[in-house]
Every structure is written in structure tokens, then in C-alpha cells.
Design a protein around this motif. Structure first.
Motif, PDB file in Angstrom:
ATOM      1  N   VAL A  67       1.361  13.648   0.972  1.00 50.39           N
ATOM      2  CA  VAL A  67       2.405  12.784   0.410  1.00 50.39           C
ATOM      3  C   VAL A  67       1.997  11.324   0.550  1.00 50.39           C
ATOM      4  CG1 VAL A  67       4.837  12.118   0.539  1.00 50.39           C
ATOM      5  CG2 VAL A  67       4.168  14.481   1.010  1.00 50.39           C
ATOM      6  N   GLN A  68       2.103  10.568  -0.534  1.00 49.22           N
ATOM      7  CA  GLN A  68       1.809   9.133  -0.534  1.00 49.22           C
ATOM      8  C   GLN A  68       3.057   8.383  -1.016  1.00 49.22           C
ATOM      9  OE1 GLN A  68      -1.089   7.740   0.567  1.00 49.22           O
ATOM     10  NE2 GLN A  68      -1.833   9.784   1.072  1.00 49.22           N
ATOM     11  N   ILE A  69       3.547   7.450  -0.193  1.00 53.20           N
ATOM     12  CA  ILE A  69       4.770   6.706  -0.518  1.00 53.20           C
ATOM     13  C   ILE A  69       4.418   5.235  -0.719  1.00 53.20           C
ATOM     14  CG2 ILE A  69       7.120   6.184   0.228  1.00 53.20           C
ATOM     15  CD1 ILE A  69       6.787   8.476   2.309  1.00 53.20           C
ATOM     16  N   PRO A  70       4.595   4.685  -1.935  1.00 47.70           N
ATOM     17  CA  PRO A  70       4.307   3.262  -2.137  1.00 47.70           C
ATOM     18  C   PRO A  70       5.297   2.384  -1.376  1.00 47.70           C
ATOM     19  CG  PRO A  70       5.318   4.215  -4.091  1.00 47.70           C
ATOM     20  CD  PRO A  70       5.058   5.347  -3.158  1.00 47.70           C
ATOM     21  N   GLY A  79       8.358   1.008  -2.610  1.00 47.89           N
ATOM     22  CA  GLY A  79       7.983   0.366  -3.857  1.00 47.89           C
ATOM     23  C   GLY A  79       8.476   1.170  -5.042  1.00 47.89           C
ATOM     24  N   LYS A  80       7.927   0.889  -6.214  1.00 43.60           N
ATOM     25  CA  LYS A  80       8.335   1.572  -7.435  1.00 43.60           C
ATOM     26  C   LYS A  80       8.055   3.074  -7.333  1.00 43.60           C
ATOM     27  CE  LYS A  80       7.997   0.953 -12.423  1.00 43.60           C
ATOM     28  NZ  LYS A  80       7.283   0.262 -13.517  1.00 43.60           N
ATOM     29  N   ARG A  81       9.067   3.885  -7.661  1.00 39.45           N
ATOM     30  CA  ARG A  81       9.000   5.352  -7.586  1.00 39.45           C
ATOM     31  C   ARG A  81       8.761   5.863  -6.163  1.00 39.45           C
ATOM     32  NH1 ARG A  81       6.043   4.173 -12.115  1.00 39.45           N
ATOM     33  NH2 ARG A  81       4.072   4.524 -11.039  1.00 39.45           N
ATOM     34  N   GLY A  82       9.083   5.029  -5.190  1.00 43.70           N
ATOM     35  CA  GLY A  82       8.864   5.459  -3.809  1.00 43.70           C
ATOM     36  C   GLY A  82      10.125   5.815  -3.056  1.00 43.70           C
ATOM     37  N   GLY A  97       0.839  -1.193   0.000  1.00 44.16           N
ATOM     38  CA  GLY A  97       0.000   0.000   0.000  1.00 44.16           C
ATOM     39  C   GLY A  97       0.869   1.236   0.000  1.00 44.16           C
ATOM     40  N   THR A  98       0.459   2.275   0.721  1.00 39.40           N
ATOM     41  CA  THR A  98       1.213   3.527   0.770  1.00 39.40           C
ATOM     42  C   THR A  98       1.296   4.042   2.198  1.00 39.40           C
ATOM     43  OG1 THR A  98      -0.760   4.877   0.417  1.00 39.40           O
ATOM     44  CG2 THR A  98       0.477   4.193  -1.545  1.00 39.40           C
ATOM     45  N   ILE A  99       2.342   4.861   2.445  1.00 42.78           N
ATOM     46  CA  ILE A  99       2.417   5.648   3.686  1.00 42.78           C
ATOM     47  C   ILE A  99       1.890   7.024   3.334  1.00 42.78           C
ATOM     48  CG2 ILE A  99       3.892   6.592   5.503  1.00 42.78           C
ATOM     49  CD1 ILE A  99       5.978   4.517   4.801  1.00 42.78           C
ATOM     50  N   GLY A 100       0.908   7.488   4.089  1.00 43.39           N
ATOM     51  CA  GLY A 100       0.360   8.803   3.818  1.00 43.39           C
ATOM     52  C   GLY A 100       0.585   9.743   4.979  1.00 43.39           C
ATOM     53  N   PHE A 101       1.266  10.869   4.698  1.00 40.35           N
ATOM     54  CA  PHE A 101       1.366  11.937   5.710  1.00 40.35           C
ATOM     55  C   PHE A 101       1.173  13.260   4.994  1.00 40.35           C
ATOM     56  CE2 PHE A 101       5.605  11.675   4.118  1.00 40.35           C
ATOM     57  CZ  PHE A 101       6.255  12.873   4.360  1.00 40.35           C
ATOM     58  N   GLY A 102       0.150  13.988   5.429  1.00 37.08           N
ATOM     59  CA  GLY A 102      -0.252  15.169   4.682  1.00 37.08           C
ATOM     60  C   GLY A 102      -0.790  14.719   3.336  1.00 37.08           C
ATOM     61  N   LYS A 159      12.484   8.319  -3.310  1.00 31.51           N
ATOM     62  CA  LYS A 159      12.741   9.705  -2.883  1.00 31.51           C
ATOM     63  C   LYS A 159      11.825  10.138  -1.735  1.00 31.51           C
ATOM     64  CE  LYS A 159      13.524  14.392  -4.447  1.00 31.51           C
ATOM     65  NZ  LYS A 159      13.652  15.311  -5.617  1.00 31.51           N
ATOM     66  N   PRO A 160      10.495   9.970  -1.837  1.00 35.70           N
ATOM     67  CA  PRO A 160       9.655  10.362  -0.696  1.00 35.70           C
ATOM     68  C   PRO A 160       9.936   9.515   0.552  1.00 35.70           C
ATOM     69  CG  PRO A 160       8.345   9.241  -2.375  1.00 35.70           C
ATOM     70  CD  PRO A 160       9.670   9.512  -2.975  1.00 35.70           C
ATOM     71  N   TYR A 161      10.362   8.256   0.350  1.00 28.52           N
ATOM     72  CA  TYR A 161      10.739   7.383   1.478  1.00 28.52           C
ATOM     73  C   TYR A 161      11.916   7.993   2.240  1.00 28.52           C
ATOM     74  CZ  TYR A 161      12.024   2.957   3.822  1.00 28.52           C
ATOM     75  OH  TYR A 161      12.327   1.967   4.754  1.00 28.52           O
ATOM     76  N   VAL A 162      12.970   8.400   1.470  1.00 29.08           N
ATOM     77  CA  VAL A 162      14.149   9.018   2.084  1.00 29.08           C
ATOM     78  C   VAL A 162      13.774  10.341   2.744  1.00 29.08           C
ATOM     79  CG1 VAL A 162      16.417  10.047   1.604  1.00 29.08           C
ATOM     80  CG2 VAL A 162      15.774   7.871   0.537  1.00 29.08           C
ATOM     81  N   LEU A 163      12.895  11.101   2.120  1.00 30.78           N
ATOM     82  CA  LEU A 163      12.448  12.376   2.682  1.00 30.78           C
ATOM     83  C   LEU A 163      11.817  12.181   4.057  1.00 30.78           C
ATOM     84  CD1 LEU A 163      11.793  15.427   2.434  1.00 30.78           C
ATOM     85  CD2 LEU A 163       9.659  14.760   1.311  1.00 30.78           C
ATOM     86  N   LEU A 164      10.879  11.238   4.161  1.00 33.67           N
ATOM     87  CA  LEU A 164      10.229  10.985   5.441  1.00 33.67           C
ATOM     88  C   LEU A 164      11.222  10.453   6.456  1.00 33.67           C
ATOM     89  CD1 LEU A 164       7.749  10.731   7.269  1.00 33.67           C
ATOM     90  CD2 LEU A 164       7.276   8.515   6.204  1.00 33.67           C
TER      91      LEU A 164
END
Length: 315
Positions: free
Chosen positions: A16-19, A117-120, A9-14, A122-127
């Protein structure tokens, strides 16, 4: 064999959705035991059967049903669990952030790794880096299988870890137990307290989880091997060997504990061995001076002769 995600699934904060994929962070090593019939050592099996006909039922014919009334069921297919609330079943929904120290350890239940996951990436590293820099953890809601859980999203090295939390109502209040407190608590003397603090101080060391191992697992396996080989197993009176629970003279026990040689951890022992066996370094720059010093000690007149010869050459 590559590990399989138990949830995607995704991590959602605000906004931002991270697969991500969810992977178990546990790797248990346990001995597996089969249930046997003592009379002939035959395995005892579990059978799924139809209670009406008594006939066995295959896995493919088994469905999940919720009893609405006695004898009346609503059948739920695997996809139905997602259809009830698509977002809840596919999102680690971070609803707030908090200090990790604010979470009582008794609330922690089970850890999982969150893998991008795929394309996730950069936002993963950001969080991850934002959590690391702020020293906070994300408090989230997540549905795994058929249950919504409270969870904490925290940083562990390069990974984001999802730690499932127990709900407050799932914990039994300590007040329900007969604990020594208030006027009914036994009085502890200052010398006893001071001695206990000293013992704690002497036993204090850096916690290194990798130095600890489940030794009982190996001991039980060795015991099984001895029985298998037909070796004689020593009879032990379990009750007699159990540690005594009646503490009478507290000070005497504390003194004995302090008198024992403190345990040395493996890391400390290894460091000590290295320093003990470490060859002494000799500087190459100082070798000529050392050789000259030794020669002078053997023949003290030699340096004087060299000085005279040097003086004549100069003249």
C-alpha cells in the motif's frame, strides 16, 4: 498564509502506498533578538564571502560541494539528493509495527503531521483506523533533506503523526554520569519514602497541556517594555534569589510541602464557580402543589371547607 509541506511523498506499508505531505507539528513562539555592537548599537551582520577574493557571494551563486580530497569537490544539485535513492527520499517506509509503550521517550525527537494528498484519503483512513484499533505504531525509515531518520507513525485524533526518533548511538548512556546507585546511593528511610509518596499522591491530577503556558515569555516581554519606557528596574541578587540546593532535613521539607494548600487547576476552579453560581432548577410540575402547601400553611381551615362543599355536590 497556508502552511507549506516541507516534504512530499508516500507512506508505504506492505504494497500500500499513500500519497502524503509532511508538515511541521511545532509552532514555537520565541522572542527574536538582534546582535548589536555595544559601542554604537549598530546591527552585527553575517556576510557570505569568497575566502579567496574576500568579495560577497549571492545566494544564487552558492552550491553544495562534498570534499573528496583537499581542494577537490563534487558539486551536488538539489535533484542529485533524490537521484541517489529515489524511493528512500520519497517514501515513509514502514518496516514493522510495535507497541508505543515499547519506545523509550528519550528517543522522541520532533513531530510532523502527515496529511493525505490527492486520492490518498481512503488508504490514509485505513491505516489510521487500523493503527488505532490495534494500539500499534509503525516503525519507519524516512529521508528528509540529506539525512535518513528512524521514525514512528502514530495516531493523534484524526491525524497521522510522524515522530522522528533518535538512533540508539545518538543517545548518551546514563552510565556515563555519576548517578547515585547501588551501594554508593544514600539510604532513604521508610518514613521519608512514605511521606514522599503521600506528597506525590496529593499533587496527582489529570494532565491537561492546554492549562500550561510559557509565562517566562510574557514576563521577559514585560521586563523589556519597562526598560524601553525608562522605568527603574529593581536590582535583584540572582544568586541570593536562586532556590537553595542544599537539602538538609528531608522530612521537614516534605512536611512543609504537605502543609501547603494544594494548588487548584483552572479547570477545577471554573467547575467550582459554575456549580456555586448555578441557579437552582424548579420543576413546573411541582409549582401547584407548592402553592397549595403555602396556602394551607396560611389558612389551615380552607382545605376542610372545600371538602364539605365537594361532599354536598356529590349528594
Amino acid at each position: 498564509m497556508a502552511a507549506r509541506a516541507i516534504w512530499e511523498g508516500t507512506i508505504g506499508f506492505g504494497l500500500v502506498q499513500i500519497p502524503v505531505g509532511l508538515y511541521s507539528a511545532e509552532s514555537r513562539h520565541e522572542l527574536n533578538f538582534d546582535l548589536l555592537d555595544r559601542r554604537d548599537m549598530s546591527p552585527v551582520g553575517y556576510q557570505r564571502y569568497n575566502r579567496e577574493t574576500g568579495e560577497p557571494v549571492e545566494w544564487d551563486d552558492i552550491v553544495k560541494g562534498y570534499a573528496v580530497k583537499k581542494g577537490e569537490y563534487v558539486i551536488l544539485e538539489p535533484e542529485d539528493f533524490k537521484r541517489a535513492n529515489v524511493k528512500a527520499t520519497q517514501t515513509v517506509d514502514i518496516v514493522q509495527f510495535a507497541d508505543e509503550a515499547a519506545i523509550d521517550p528519550t528517543y522522541f525527537e520532533k513531530p510532523y503531521y502527515l496529511v493525505p494528498g490527492k486520492r490518498g484519503a481512503k488508504p490514509y483512513v485505513l491505516l489510521r483506523e487500523a493503527l488505532r484499533k490495534s494500539g500499534k505504531v509503525g516503525i519507519a525509515r524516512v529521508v528528509i533533506r540529506t539525512r535518513e531518520s528512524l521514525a514512528a507513525v502514530m495516531v493523534k485524533g484524526d491525524a497521522l503523526v510522524l515522530e522522528l526518533l533518535r538512533y540508539a548511538h545518538e543517545l548518551t548512556p546514563a552510565e556515563e554520569f555519576d548517578l547515585p546507585a547501588g551501594k554508593d546511593a544514600p539510604k532513604v528511610s521508610p518514613p521519608e519514602l512514605k511521606m514522599a509518596e503521600r506528597l506525590i499522591d496529593e499533587m496527582t491530577a489529570d494532565f491537561k497541556p492546554e492549562e500550561f503556558k510559557d509565562t517566562y515569555h510574557d514576563e521577559l516581554l514585560a521586563f523589556i517594555q519597562r526598560k524601553y519606557k525608562g522605568e527603574e528596574v529593581e536590582e535583584v541578587d540572582v544568586e541570593a534569589e536562586a532556590p537553595p540546593s542544599n537539602v538538609v532535613d528531608m522530612m521537614a521539607l516534605l512536611k512543609k510541602s504537605l502543609a501547603r494548600k494544594p494548588a487548584v487547576t483552572k479547570a477545577e476552579a471554573a467547575t467550582a464557580d459554575k456549580s456555586r453560581n448555578k441557579p437552582r432548577k424548579t420543576s413546573a410540575r411541582n409549582e401547584p402543589a407548592k402553592r397549595a402547601k403555602k396556602a394551607a400553611a396560611r389558612n389551615p381551615k380552607k382545605p376542610a371547607k372545600r371538602r364539605k362543599t365537594a361532599a354536598r355536590k356529590a349528594a
